[in-house]
Design a protein around this motif. Sequence first.
Motif, PDB file in Angstrom:
ATOM      1  N   ARG A 175      11.562   6.137   2.762  1.00 45.01           N
ATOM      2  CA  ARG A 175      12.059   7.325   3.649  1.00 45.01           C
ATOM      3  C   ARG A 175      13.058   6.550   4.641  1.00 45.01           C
ATOM      4  O   ARG A 175      14.027   7.244   5.106  1.00 45.01           O
ATOM      5  N   ALA A 176      12.666   5.330   5.083  1.00 49.24           N
ATOM      6  CA  ALA A 176      13.763   4.413   5.459  1.00 49.24           C
ATOM      7  C   ALA A 176      15.329   4.337   4.920  1.00 49.24           C
ATOM      8  O   ALA A 176      16.359   4.216   5.821  1.00 49.24           O
ATOM      9  N   LEU A 177      15.219   4.355   3.793  1.00 50.45           N
ATOM     10  CA  LEU A 177      16.300   4.189   2.689  1.00 50.45           C
ATOM     11  C   LEU A 177      17.229   5.741   2.638  1.00 50.45           C
ATOM     12  O   LEU A 177      18.179   5.733   2.020  1.00 50.45           O
ATOM     13  N   GLY A 178      16.317   6.679   3.318  1.00 55.27           N
ATOM     14  CA  GLY A 178      16.950   7.987   3.610  1.00 55.27           C
ATOM     15  C   GLY A 178      16.696   8.902   2.289  1.00 55.27           C
ATOM     16  O   GLY A 178      17.369  10.191   2.233  1.00 55.27           O
ATOM     17  N   PHE A 179      15.659   8.677   1.509  1.00 56.64           N
ATOM     18  CA  PHE A 179      15.055   9.431   0.599  1.00 56.64           C
ATOM     19  C   PHE A 179      14.279  10.521   1.099  1.00 56.64           C
ATOM     20  O   PHE A 179      13.651  10.410   2.051  1.00 56.64           O
ATOM     21  N   ARG A 213       0.625  -1.348   0.058  1.00 60.05           N
ATOM     22  CA  ARG A 213      -0.155  -0.077  -0.116  1.00 60.05           C
ATOM     23  C   ARG A 213       0.893   1.060   0.000  1.00 60.05           C
ATOM     24  O   ARG A 213       1.894   1.112   0.366  1.00 60.05           O
ATOM     25  N   HIS A 214       0.398   2.381  -0.302  1.00 57.12           N
ATOM     26  CA  HIS A 214       1.093   3.626  -0.593  1.00 57.12           C
ATOM     27  C   HIS A 214       1.691   3.997   0.666  1.00 57.12           C
ATOM     28  O   HIS A 214       2.902   4.370   0.506  1.00 57.12           O
ATOM     29  N   HIS A 215       0.965   4.001   1.986  1.00 60.96           N
ATOM     30  CA  HIS A 215       1.888   4.381   2.841  1.00 60.96           C
ATOM     31  C   HIS A 215       3.019   3.497   3.402  1.00 60.96           C
ATOM     32  O   HIS A 215       3.932   3.861   3.896  1.00 60.96           O
ATOM     33  N   GLU A 216       3.052   2.236   2.942  1.00 58.04           N
ATOM     34  CA  GLU A 216       3.922   1.280   3.208  1.00 58.04           C
ATOM     35  C   GLU A 216       5.089   1.650   2.310  1.00 58.04           C
ATOM     36  O   GLU A 216       6.313   1.473   2.749  1.00 58.04           O
ATOM     37  N   LEU A 217       4.730   1.823   1.197  1.00 57.10           N
ATOM     38  CA  LEU A 217       5.687   2.409   0.291  1.00 57.10           C
ATOM     39  C   LEU A 217       6.618   3.517   0.620  1.00 57.10           C
ATOM     40  O   LEU A 217       7.914   3.731   0.739  1.00 57.10           O
ATOM     41  N   MET A 218       5.765   4.532   1.050  1.00 57.46           N
ATOM     42  CA  MET A 218       6.539   5.850   1.712  1.00 57.46           C
ATOM     43  C   MET A 218       7.292   5.447   2.745  1.00 57.46           C
ATOM     44  O   MET A 218       8.514   5.928   2.755  1.00 57.46           O
ATOM     45  N   THR A 219       7.137   4.575   3.493  1.00 56.06           N
ATOM     46  CA  THR A 219       7.640   4.220   5.032  1.00 56.06           C
ATOM     47  C   THR A 219       9.328   3.518   4.417  1.00 56.06           C
ATOM     48  O   THR A 219      10.238   3.746   4.916  1.00 56.06           O
ATOM     49  N   MET A 220       9.066   2.700   3.344  1.00 56.83           N
ATOM     50  CA  MET A 220      10.220   1.885   2.921  1.00 56.83           C
ATOM     51  C   MET A 220      11.041   3.060   2.294  1.00 56.83           C
ATOM     52  O   MET A 220      12.523   3.083   2.337  1.00 56.83           O
TER      53      MET A 220
END
Length: 266
Positions: A251-255, A242-249
Amino acid sequence: MRELCMYRYWHIARELGANAAMGIPAIKRRRVREGRTIGFPAEIKAKLVLEQFNFYVAAIGLDNIQGKVVAEIGPGDAVPLAQLFLAAGATRYVAVDRFLGDVHGPQALELYSAVVKIASDRLSKGLNRLYRLEGCDSVAELIRMPHRVLLCRTPIERADKPPRVQADYLVSFNVCEHLFDLPQALHGMRSMLSPAGRMIHRIDYGPHDIWQTYRNPLAFLTVPRLLWRLTTSNRGCPNRVRHHELMTMVRALGFNSVDRIGRRAS
């Protein structure tokens, strides 16, 4: 859920069979050879290519492509965006797709010609300048030049074997929802990007024609995780992230992510 129970047995068998078939090398090769947009005239596909290019230009800016390296994840049957990015001044185009089609075949060449016919005057002039610089006179010759167009038939999830490039821009159009191991794919993308690189992704979170027997368009989200894996692992079907899950991934990579949502489903 009532609908899911009504159809589950025959539908599960069908989806399991389709997934197993795509695990057979000969069938997979046939799918790649035939392409995913077979039957659509080149003129129709060319309009979609321009739509994709304009989507990226709106985020990047046409002038900002000059002198840059652009990588595309999941171009599919052909690489028509290669000529457009190169015409806009990119120094190199990189394609990464495990299902990359016959980019030198007659259908692909027909599409490239159709795209050139409807490209803007600025892009047409840029392409002609590139032809003179490279000593060629067609897109067919241009995409055979590895210093200009690099083709990688490797899943982006294989972060241990990404193309050895430092892309300034990494783009995709309706691809991220199909990546089977999205966290690993994002690691692969990050390894391809230059330190100041940017990613631009257009994402469709729908079912993409799988488990579409049910009237509820979100029925595909109710399928148990193991069953979903068994019916989709070989086919490039939606990963259901889902969209919120993708955003979390991301941001976790530093983007630093810019979240821009277009059309919403009910």
